[in-house]
Design an enzyme around this catalytic site. Structure first.
Site, mmCIF file in Angstrom:
data_model
loop_
_atom_site.group_PDB
_atom_site.id
_atom_site.type_symbol
_atom_site.label_atom_id
_atom_site.label_comp_id
_atom_site.label_asym_id
_atom_site.label_seq_id
_atom_site.Cartn_x
_atom_site.Cartn_y
_atom_site.Cartn_z
ATOM 1 N N ASN A 85 -8.158 -12.662 5.394
ATOM 2 C CA ASN A 85 -8.819 -12.125 4.209
ATOM 3 C C ASN A 85 -10.254 -12.653 4.201
ATOM 4 O O ASN A 85 -10.447 -13.849 4.420
ATOM 5 C CB ASN A 85 -8.061 -12.619 2.960
ATOM 6 C CG ASN A 85 -8.462 -11.868 1.698
ATOM 7 O OD1 ASN A 85 -9.632 -11.544 1.506
ATOM 8 N ND2 ASN A 85 -7.489 -11.581 0.842
ATOM 9 N N ASN A 92 0.830 -1.202 0.000
ATOM 10 C CA ASN A 92 0.000 0.000 0.000
ATOM 11 C C ASN A 92 0.867 1.256 0.000
ATOM 12 O O ASN A 92 1.936 1.269 0.616
ATOM 13 C CB ASN A 92 -0.931 0.004 1.228
ATOM 14 C CG ASN A 92 -1.861 -1.198 1.247
ATOM 15 O OD1 ASN A 92 -2.039 -1.871 0.227
ATOM 16 N ND2 ASN A 92 -2.420 -1.492 2.408
ATOM 17 N N HIS A 143 5.826 -0.864 -2.863
ATOM 18 C CA HIS A 143 5.331 -0.103 -4.023
ATOM 19 C C HIS A 143 5.433 1.386 -3.785
ATOM 20 O O HIS A 143 4.852 2.178 -4.525
ATOM 21 C CB HIS A 143 3.871 -0.500 -4.334
ATOM 22 C CG HIS A 143 3.769 -1.925 -4.815
ATOM 23 N ND1 HIS A 143 2.594 -2.647 -4.754
ATOM 24 C CD2 HIS A 143 4.698 -2.777 -5.300
ATOM 25 C CE1 HIS A 143 2.807 -3.867 -5.231
ATOM 26 N NE2 HIS A 143 4.086 -3.969 -5.554
#
Ligand code: APR
Length: 260
Positions: free
Chosen positions: A226, A114, A131
């Site tokens: 998840n 993120n 990232h």
């Protein structure tokens, strides 16, 4: 004790017994902060399509034009909703639970995909942003980083005061190599990891999705948090099927008994 409770207890046992627990984070951790994920229902790419793989090439070919686009957000209305969601987002209980695990000395590193800076705002210290971070800019030559506000953008493109190379947003673009020091840190942590907690990622983007597989191949354990199944689910030792904002605090509550 229900299945969910048993799964949480099992996760706590694995994490508590580990020597080098690492968490791999995806957009799902920030979903409860109001930031849309990328894939699945309501995802940004689901809505506007994945970006072209030659974004980085376009930047290198015409950095001035790239910066002019960057500095005029209205140029990209499809992402306005996403950008506004990130601008007003606050860290959620999932971010704070990971910081608690770090403070307990149990979590040795957070590898996040993120770019929303919410881990930093929640107090994370042992953090690798594979990232990048949207609040920063980076020199593509020497990897020096600054807060976006460090430049006035009068002169475009901004150049690195250290080495003279081009400066771009720190967020890693599609088609852009991940900065060497960042990818080295990720592989070093994954190689040392004996328990990886995979939170809120569809595990479809590489190289990040290769880290859990590395841990399993090295004999480590995998915990998936998840609400939905992913390509990692079948190899996970424990699956916590639900939102990270609810489940991670439950894990931390029980972990605290381990570390007293
Ligand atoms: N808690 C935990 N997980 C959640 C939650 C929640 N509250 N809500 C959704 N999820 C899960 C979804 O089930 C999905 O598996 O989060 C995942 C989000 O997947 P993606 O949208 O693909 O996001 P991510 O895995 O982070 O994407 C990886 O792709 O486009 C690139 O750079 C982008 O970093 C991103 C990378």
């Amino acid at each position: 004790m229900g299945d969910d409770e048993r799964a949480i207890e099992r996760a706590v046992d694995l994490i508590g017994a580990s020597n080098h627990a690492v968490v791999l984070v995806g957009a799902g951790l920030s979903a409860e902060s109001g930031i849309p994920t990328f894939r699945g229902a309501g995802g940004l790419w689901t809505k506007v399509g994945e970006p072209s793989m030659n974004g980085y090439e376009q930047f290198l070919r015409d950095p001035i034009r790239w910066w002019e686009h960057q500095l005029s957000p209205e140029a990209d209305p499809a992402r306005t909703e996403f950008r506004e969601a990130i601008d007003r987002a606050e860290p959620n209980a999932g971010h704070y639970a990971l910081v608690s695990m770090e403070k307990l000395g149990v979590l040795k590193m957070t590898i996040t995909q993120n770019v929303d800076n919410l881990h930093v705002r929640a107090g994370a210290v042992r953090l690798v942003e594979i990232h990048g971070n949207r609040t920063k800019v980076r020199c593509i030559g020497c990897e020096a980083r600054w807060p976006r506000e460090a430049f006035d953008y009068e002169e475009l493109p901004p150049l690195c005061p250290e080495c003279g190379s081009l400066v771009k947003g720190d967020t890693v673009m599609f088609g852009e190599p991940i900065p060497p020091s960042v990818i080295d840190a990720c592989f070093r942590e994954s190689a040392a990891c004996d328990c990886m907690i995979v939170c809120g990622t569809s595990a479809t983007v590489f190289p990040a999705a290769s880290f859990p597989r590395m841990v399993k191949e090295n004999g480590g354990t995998l915990i998936e948090v998840n609400p939905n199944p992913t390509p990692l689910s079948d190899m996970a030792d424990v699956t916590l099927r639900g939102p990270t904002g609810e489940l991670l605090p439950e894990v931390v509550k029980r972990l605290s008994y381990w570390t007293i």
